[in-house]
Enzyme design. Sequence first.
Site, PDB file in Angstrom:
ATOM      1  N   LYS A  45      39.214  40.768  42.077  1.00  0.00           N
ATOM      2  CA  LYS A  45      40.291  39.852  42.406  1.00  0.00           C
ATOM      3  C   LYS A  45      41.079  39.468  41.158  1.00  0.00           C
ATOM      4  O   LYS A  45      42.224  39.049  41.250  1.00  0.00           O
ATOM      5  CB  LYS A  45      39.692  38.567  43.016  1.00  0.00           C
ATOM      6  N   GLY A  46      40.435  39.584  39.996  1.00  0.00           N
ATOM      7  CA  GLY A  46      40.961  38.997  38.767  1.00  0.00           C
ATOM      8  C   GLY A  46      42.379  39.369  38.400  1.00  0.00           C
ATOM      9  O   GLY A  46      43.091  38.581  37.789  1.00  0.00           O
ATOM     10  N   ASP A 102      42.542  42.647  34.708  1.00  0.00           N
ATOM     11  CA  ASP A 102      42.790  41.406  33.980  1.00  0.00           C
ATOM     12  C   ASP A 102      42.245  41.464  32.556  1.00  0.00           C
ATOM     13  O   ASP A 102      42.913  41.096  31.611  1.00  0.00           O
ATOM     14  CB  ASP A 102      42.198  40.194  34.741  1.00  0.00           C
ATOM     15  N   ASP A 105      36.004  43.882  28.957  1.00  0.00           N
ATOM     16  CA  ASP A 105      34.941  43.215  28.206  1.00  0.00           C
ATOM     17  C   ASP A 105      33.986  44.301  27.702  1.00  0.00           C
ATOM     18  O   ASP A 105      34.198  44.876  26.644  1.00  0.00           O
ATOM     19  CB  ASP A 105      34.287  42.213  29.155  1.00  0.00           C
ATOM     20  N   LYS A 133      38.704  42.171  25.091  1.00  0.00           N
ATOM     21  CA  LYS A 133      37.645  41.492  24.336  1.00  0.00           C
ATOM     22  C   LYS A 133      36.812  42.578  23.652  1.00  0.00           C
ATOM     23  O   LYS A 133      35.719  42.927  24.101  1.00  0.00           O
ATOM     24  CB  LYS A 133      36.771  40.733  25.342  1.00  0.00           C
ATOM     25  N   ARG A 167      41.414  30.302  39.442  1.00  0.00           N
ATOM     26  CA  ARG A 167      42.264  31.498  39.333  1.00  0.00           C
ATOM     27  C   ARG A 167      43.743  31.087  39.322  1.00  0.00           C
ATOM     28  O   ARG A 167      44.589  31.818  38.830  1.00  0.00           O
ATOM     29  CB  ARG A 167      42.018  32.460  40.494  1.00  0.00           C
TER      30      ARG A 167
HETATM   31  P1  5GP Z   1      33.711  44.778  31.968  1.00  0.00           P
HETATM   32  O1  5GP Z   1      33.270  45.775  33.000  1.00  0.00           O
HETATM   33  O2  5GP Z   1      34.775  45.300  31.043  1.00  0.00           O
HETATM   34  O3  5GP Z   1      32.548  44.199  31.218  1.00  0.00           O
HETATM   35  O4  5GP Z   1      34.287  43.533  32.701  1.00  0.00           O
HETATM   36  C1  5GP Z   1      35.337  43.619  33.499  1.00  0.00           C
HETATM   37  C2  5GP Z   1      35.379  42.493  34.510  1.00  0.00           C
HETATM   38  O5  5GP Z   1      34.490  41.388  34.239  1.00  0.00           O
HETATM   39  C3  5GP Z   1      36.756  41.929  34.465  1.00  0.00           C
HETATM   40  O6  5GP Z   1      37.606  42.642  35.329  1.00  0.00           O
HETATM   41  C4  5GP Z   1      36.533  40.498  34.900  1.00  0.00           C
HETATM   42  O7  5GP Z   1      36.580  40.428  36.310  1.00  0.00           O
HETATM   43  C5  5GP Z   1      35.145  40.150  34.437  1.00  0.00           C
HETATM   44  N1  5GP Z   1      35.237  39.423  33.156  1.00  0.00           N
HETATM   45  C6  5GP Z   1      34.982  39.908  31.918  1.00  0.00           C
HETATM   46  N2  5GP Z   1      35.175  38.975  30.975  1.00  0.00           N
HETATM   47  C7  5GP Z   1      35.563  37.860  31.628  1.00  0.00           C
HETATM   48  C8  5GP Z   1      35.936  36.539  31.189  1.00  0.00           C
HETATM   49  O8  5GP Z   1      35.939  36.185  30.002  1.00  0.00           O
HETATM   50  N3  5GP Z   1      36.284  35.651  32.175  1.00  0.00           N
HETATM   51  C9  5GP Z   1      36.294  35.978  33.485  1.00  0.00           C
HETATM   52  N4  5GP Z   1      36.662  35.029  34.357  1.00  0.00           N
HETATM   53  N5  5GP Z   1      35.960  37.209  33.935  1.00  0.00           N
HETATM   54  C10 5GP Z   1      35.598  38.139  33.012  1.00  0.00           C
HETATM   55 MG    MG Z   2      37.796  42.077  37.288  1.00  0.00          MG
END
Ligand code: 5GP
Ligand code: MG
Length: 177
Positions: A45-46, A102, A105, A133, A167
């Site tokens: 949803k982000g 969005d 990470d 990040k 959100r």
């Molecule tokens: P990844 O797979 O790159 O670790 O994370 C991706 C998803 O984790 C993003 O699309 C998001 O939905 C969630 N996410 C990662 N970091 C954050 C953060 O700092 N805040 C929030 N609200 N969601 C995050």
């Molecule tokens: Mg996401």
Amino acid sequence: MKKNTEKKSEILLTEEDIQKRVAELGQTISKDYEGKNLLVISLLKGSFIFTADLVRNISMPVRIEFITTSTYGANEESAGELKITDLLDLPFSEYDILVVDDITDTAITMTGVLKHFASKNPKSLKACVLLDKPSRRKTEYTADYIGFEVPNVFIVGYGLNYGHHYRNEKNIIHFLD
Ligand code: 5GP
Ligand code: MG
């Protein structure tokens, strides 16, 4: 915005900072995709708010589709195996796909989604994230279009959640411990 937590928050990026950068990203993408058949695939949803603003800064017709992803893991940490729901059944080979999220990470989400769509033989495949990040990467990965680099704190607002809420916060914020 009224808060339902006693926690103090700080603004990392204001509504104005975000709108300015999203407009720039839209202009760059419009230039890069001139004459191409752009399909934006937005990760719910982000990224729903970022996608809504980004596509309105793209100056050509664009097809927009949404998928949902989740990672199996504990708490706020995204970890483990990626699951993609609402799989699209489209003639992908006709399209230049731009995946929009969005925040990146660990990059488990984006690398998994890109691998999935690469197997569909699109004309081209790129990724755009509002926030990056980089300090938390599990695999080496950099998106093609990045709005802002952010520190290793839990980001909230402009589509990103805290629990089930926030959100709709217009700024990008961070709750202080
Ligand atoms: P990844 O797979 O790159 O670790 O994370 C991706 C998803 O984790 C993003 O699309 C998001 O939905 C969630 N996410 C990662 N970091 C954050 C953060 O700092 N805040 C929030 N609200 N969601 C995050
Ligand atoms: Mg996401």
